[in-house]
Scaffold this motif. Structure first.
Motif, PDB file in Angstrom:
ATOM      1  N   THR A 110      -3.467   9.641   8.316  1.00  0.00           N
ATOM      2  CA  THR A 110      -3.783   9.445   6.905  1.00  0.00           C
ATOM      3  C   THR A 110      -2.831   8.430   6.294  1.00  0.00           C
ATOM      4  N   SER A 111      -3.389   7.291   5.911  1.00  0.00           N
ATOM      5  CA  SER A 111      -2.653   6.256   5.184  1.00  0.00           C
ATOM      6  C   SER A 111      -3.112   6.325   3.730  1.00  0.00           C
ATOM      7  N   GLY A 112      -3.461   5.209   3.128  1.00  0.00           N
ATOM      8  CA  GLY A 112      -3.940   5.229   1.754  1.00  0.00           C
ATOM      9  C   GLY A 112      -4.230   3.835   1.253  1.00  0.00           C
ATOM     10  N   THR A 113      -5.064   3.738   0.227  1.00  0.00           N
ATOM     11  CA  THR A 113      -5.388   2.422  -0.316  1.00  0.00           C
ATOM     12  C   THR A 113      -4.227   1.839  -1.111  1.00  0.00           C
ATOM     13  N   GLY A 114      -3.110   2.558  -1.192  1.00  0.00           N
ATOM     14  CA  GLY A 114      -1.886   1.935  -1.685  1.00  0.00           C
ATOM     15  C   GLY A 114      -1.522   0.709  -0.866  1.00  0.00           C
ATOM     16  N   ALA A 115      -1.970   0.679   0.397  1.00  0.00           N
ATOM     17  CA  ALA A 115      -1.718  -0.476   1.256  1.00  0.00           C
ATOM     18  C   ALA A 115      -2.405  -1.738   0.748  1.00  0.00           C
ATOM     19  N   LEU A 116      -3.385  -1.588  -0.121  1.00  0.00           N
ATOM     20  CA  LEU A 116      -4.154  -2.729  -0.624  1.00  0.00           C
ATOM     21  C   LEU A 116      -3.627  -3.268  -1.949  1.00  0.00           C
ATOM     22  N   THR A 117      -2.584  -2.652  -2.494  1.00  0.00           N
ATOM     23  CA  THR A 117      -2.198  -2.910  -3.877  1.00  0.00           C
ATOM     24  C   THR A 117      -1.560  -4.270  -4.128  1.00  0.00           C
ATOM     25  N   THR A 118      -1.840  -4.750  -5.341  1.00  0.00           N
ATOM     26  CA  THR A 118      -1.028  -5.803  -5.934  1.00  0.00           C
ATOM     27  C   THR A 118      -0.475  -5.214  -7.233  1.00  0.00           C
ATOM     28  N   TYR A 119       0.816  -5.423  -7.475  1.00  0.00           N
ATOM     29  CA  TYR A 119       1.471  -4.802  -8.619  1.00  0.00           C
ATOM     30  C   TYR A 119       1.319  -5.688  -9.852  1.00  0.00           C
ATOM     31  N   ASP A 120       0.221  -5.447 -10.554  1.00  0.00           N
ATOM     32  CA  ASP A 120      -0.170  -6.309 -11.665  1.00  0.00           C
ATOM     33  C   ASP A 120       0.324  -5.808 -13.018  1.00  0.00           C
ATOM     34  N   LYS A 121       1.110  -4.729 -13.015  1.00  0.00           N
ATOM     35  CA  LYS A 121       1.717  -4.171 -14.232  1.00  0.00           C
ATOM     36  C   LYS A 121       0.696  -3.920 -15.350  1.00  0.00           C
ATOM     37  N   GLY A 122      -0.527  -3.605 -14.936  1.00  0.00           N
ATOM     38  CA  GLY A 122      -1.550  -3.247 -15.898  1.00  0.00           C
ATOM     39  C   GLY A 122      -2.140  -4.393 -16.677  1.00  0.00           C
ATOM     40  N   LEU A 123      -1.817  -5.636 -16.299  1.00  0.00           N
ATOM     41  CA  LEU A 123      -2.164  -6.779 -17.153  1.00  0.00           C
ATOM     42  C   LEU A 123      -3.338  -7.609 -16.642  1.00  0.00           C
ATOM     43  N   LYS A 124      -3.688  -7.486 -15.366  1.00  0.00           N
ATOM     44  CA  LYS A 124      -4.790  -8.278 -14.827  1.00  0.00           C
ATOM     45  C   LYS A 124      -5.397  -7.548 -13.635  1.00  0.00           C
ATOM     46  N   VAL A 125      -6.565  -8.004 -13.230  1.00  0.00           N
ATOM     47  CA  VAL A 125      -7.231  -7.433 -12.067  1.00  0.00           C
ATOM     48  C   VAL A 125      -6.926  -8.307 -10.853  1.00  0.00           C
ATOM     49  N   GLY A 126      -6.326  -7.720  -9.835  1.00  0.00           N
ATOM     50  CA  GLY A 126      -6.046  -8.469  -8.611  1.00  0.00           C
ATOM     51  C   GLY A 126      -7.328  -8.950  -7.956  1.00  0.00           C
ATOM     52  N   THR A 127      -7.259 -10.076  -7.266  1.00  0.00           N
ATOM     53  CA  THR A 127      -8.473 -10.704  -6.723  1.00  0.00           C
ATOM     54  C   THR A 127      -8.770 -10.309  -5.284  1.00  0.00           C
ATOM     55  N   ASN A 128      -7.813  -9.743  -4.560  1.00  0.00           N
ATOM     56  CA  ASN A 128      -8.034  -9.423  -3.155  1.00  0.00           C
ATOM     57  C   ASN A 128      -8.961  -8.214  -3.009  1.00  0.00           C
ATOM     58  N   VAL A 129     -10.009  -8.375  -2.189  1.00  0.00           N
ATOM     59  CA  VAL A 129     -10.918  -7.275  -1.881  1.00  0.00           C
ATOM     60  C   VAL A 129     -10.977  -7.156  -0.356  1.00  0.00           C
ATOM     61  N   TYR A 130     -10.555  -6.014   0.177  1.00  0.00           N
ATOM     62  CA  TYR A 130     -10.459  -5.841   1.623  1.00  0.00           C
ATOM     63  C   TYR A 130     -11.674  -5.105   2.168  1.00  0.00           C
ATOM     64  N   ASP A 131     -11.993  -5.389   3.438  1.00  0.00           N
ATOM     65  CA  ASP A 131     -13.154  -4.809   4.108  1.00  0.00           C
ATOM     66  C   ASP A 131     -12.662  -4.069   5.350  1.00  0.00           C
ATOM     67  N   ASP A 132     -12.878  -2.753   5.392  1.00  0.00           N
ATOM     68  CA  ASP A 132     -12.350  -1.976   6.519  1.00  0.00           C
ATOM     69  C   ASP A 132     -13.061  -2.278   7.833  1.00  0.00           C
ATOM     70  N   SER A 133     -14.202  -2.970   7.785  1.00  0.00           N
ATOM     71  CA  SER A 133     -14.914  -3.326   9.015  1.00  0.00           C
ATOM     72  C   SER A 133     -14.501  -4.687   9.558  1.00  0.00           C
ATOM     73  N   ASP A 134     -13.687  -5.413   8.807  1.00  0.00           N
ATOM     74  CA  ASP A 134     -13.289  -6.780   9.149  1.00  0.00           C
ATOM     75  C   ASP A 134     -11.858  -6.766   9.678  1.00  0.00           C
ATOM     76  N   VAL A 135     -11.702  -6.984  10.968  1.00  0.00           N
ATOM     77  CA  VAL A 135     -10.381  -6.943  11.599  1.00  0.00           C
ATOM     78  C   VAL A 135      -9.436  -7.938  10.949  1.00  0.00           C
ATOM     79  N   GLN A 136      -9.924  -9.132  10.661  1.00  0.00           N
ATOM     80  CA  GLN A 136      -9.074 -10.152  10.061  1.00  0.00           C
ATOM     81  C   GLN A 136      -8.679  -9.782   8.630  1.00  0.00           C
ATOM     82  N   SER A 137      -9.588  -9.163   7.893  1.00  0.00           N
ATOM     83  CA  SER A 137      -9.277  -8.722   6.534  1.00  0.00           C
ATOM     84  C   SER A 137      -8.134  -7.724   6.555  1.00  0.00           C
ATOM     85  N   MET A 138      -8.188  -6.769   7.464  1.00  0.00           N
ATOM     86  CA  MET A 138      -7.140  -5.758   7.544  1.00  0.00           C
ATOM     87  C   MET A 138      -5.837  -6.347   8.077  1.00  0.00           C
TER      88      MET A 138
END
Length: 340
Positions: A110-138
């Motif tokens: 058990t890991s977590g989607t915390g691994a995907l985070t960008t620390y935007d301090k509540g001010l903007k929406v991060g642009t990275n969107v990851y795909d768990d089926s894409d080896v290169q994305s991960m």
């Protein structure tokens, strides 16, 4: 033939849901399950009500963790996604098993989607969107991201060939657990994120957001995510090649998303409705409040981060979650009642 299973975190919110589903598996009578727990009282419940072998200790006893892992064909780790020493002990034990028997044991971690985070301090929406089926994305996730040092150690062990690894990344899990283990008092009923925000809102007299609360986070219902673990577990038992492992063994527990502001507004609305606070509109957390209510500034800013992903791999193996963001928001009322 029996299947030996070693579970870490069985008394927890996530681990309890996983194990409760395993009890319902058609081949459950052939499983030899061992759990590790700090709680002698909960160990007694597991032994007397569920006939599960329990070992009362902690993951700090690395020699014991190594030994127990060496005795299992399947290890399920749901105790602490950031505990690298415990994970290395698990891997040593699994390597011992492989060396002695030739068996290639499986690890569901058990890991977590915390691994995907960008620390935007509540001010903007991060642009990275990851795909768990894409080896290169991960693979593009930096090793400095939360949970990644543990995840990468596990994938490296898979590459060496002495384990098959399956890493589940749940998002914001919601809902009060109601399975057999929870009802028996053997495992935790409650998640972390939403109750933490509710507690902070009650303490400060207003729901709160980091910055403007605009970043997006994913979510998943507790029963839905337990079903994902069950699919992976069943794929292991069936040796199903469609259930990938290693670099192709990441599985997101995501079935909706929300902004932190959406979540805070609903918490505020519910607390006003129940007469706990007077104003439903969220206010911005001061930095000292982030430390006060969430333990540290770093973890406080976690509640203003972005994490975005699509669960294509999870769905490809047959995962069909049913609960949505609407259900998450509706679940807040029961969480407030439980806390009050």
């Amino acid at each position: 033939m029996s299947t030996s299973i070693f579970v870490l975190g069985a008394t927890g919110y996530v681990g309890g849901g996983i194990l409760a589903n395993i009890f319902e598996h058609p081949k459950a009578s052939t499983f030899k399950i061992t759990i590790l727990t700090r709680s002698a009282s909960k160990a007694k419940i597991f032994e007397e009500k569920f006939s599960v072998k329990t070992v009362v200790s902690s993951t700090d006893d690395e020699d014991l963790v190594q030994k127990l892992a060496s005795e299992a064909h399947v290890v399920i780790s749901a105790a602490d996604s950031d505990n690298l020493p415990a994970t290395k002990a698990i891997l040593r034990g699994m390597k011992d098993r492989h060396s002695k028997t030739g068996d290639v044991p499986s690890l569901i971690h058990t890991s977590g989607t915390g691994a995907l985070t960008t620390y935007d301090k509540g001010l903007k929406v991060g642009t990275n969107v990851y795909d768990d089926s894409d080896v290169q994305s991960m693979a593009s996730l930096p090793p400095t991201q939360p949970h990644r040092n543990v995840d990468l150690a596990i994938v490296a062990a898979d590459k060496e060939g002495y384990i098959k690894s399956y890493i589940v990344l749940p998002s914001t899990i919601y809902g009060i657990a109601h399975h057999a283990l929870a009802k028996a008092g053997a495992s935790n009923l409650y998640s972390v994120q939403i109750p933490a925000l509710i507690k902070a809102a009650i303490a400060r007299g207003a729901s709160g957001v980091v910055g403007k609360g605009v970043p997006i986070w994913p979510n998943v219902d507790t029963d839905d995510v337990s079903d994902l673990y069950s699919l992976i577990f069943d794929g292991i038992l069936k040796n199903d090649p469609a259930v990938g492992h290693g670099e192709n063994g990441y599985y997101f527990g995501i079935n909706g998303d929300h902004t932190w502001n959406d979540l805070a507004k609903e918490i505020g609305r519910v607390l006003v409705e129940k007469g706990v606070i007077k104003n439903a509109e969220p206010t911005t957390f001061a930095e000292e409040e982030l430390v006060k209510y969430f333990g540290s500034l770093v973890f406080g800013y976690y509640f203003g981060s972005t994490a975005r992903g699509v669960a294509n791999h999870s769905r490809a193996i047959g995962w069909k979650p049913t609960k949505t963001t609407k259900d998450m928001l509706q679940s807040i009322s029961a969480e407030v009642d439980a806390l009050l």
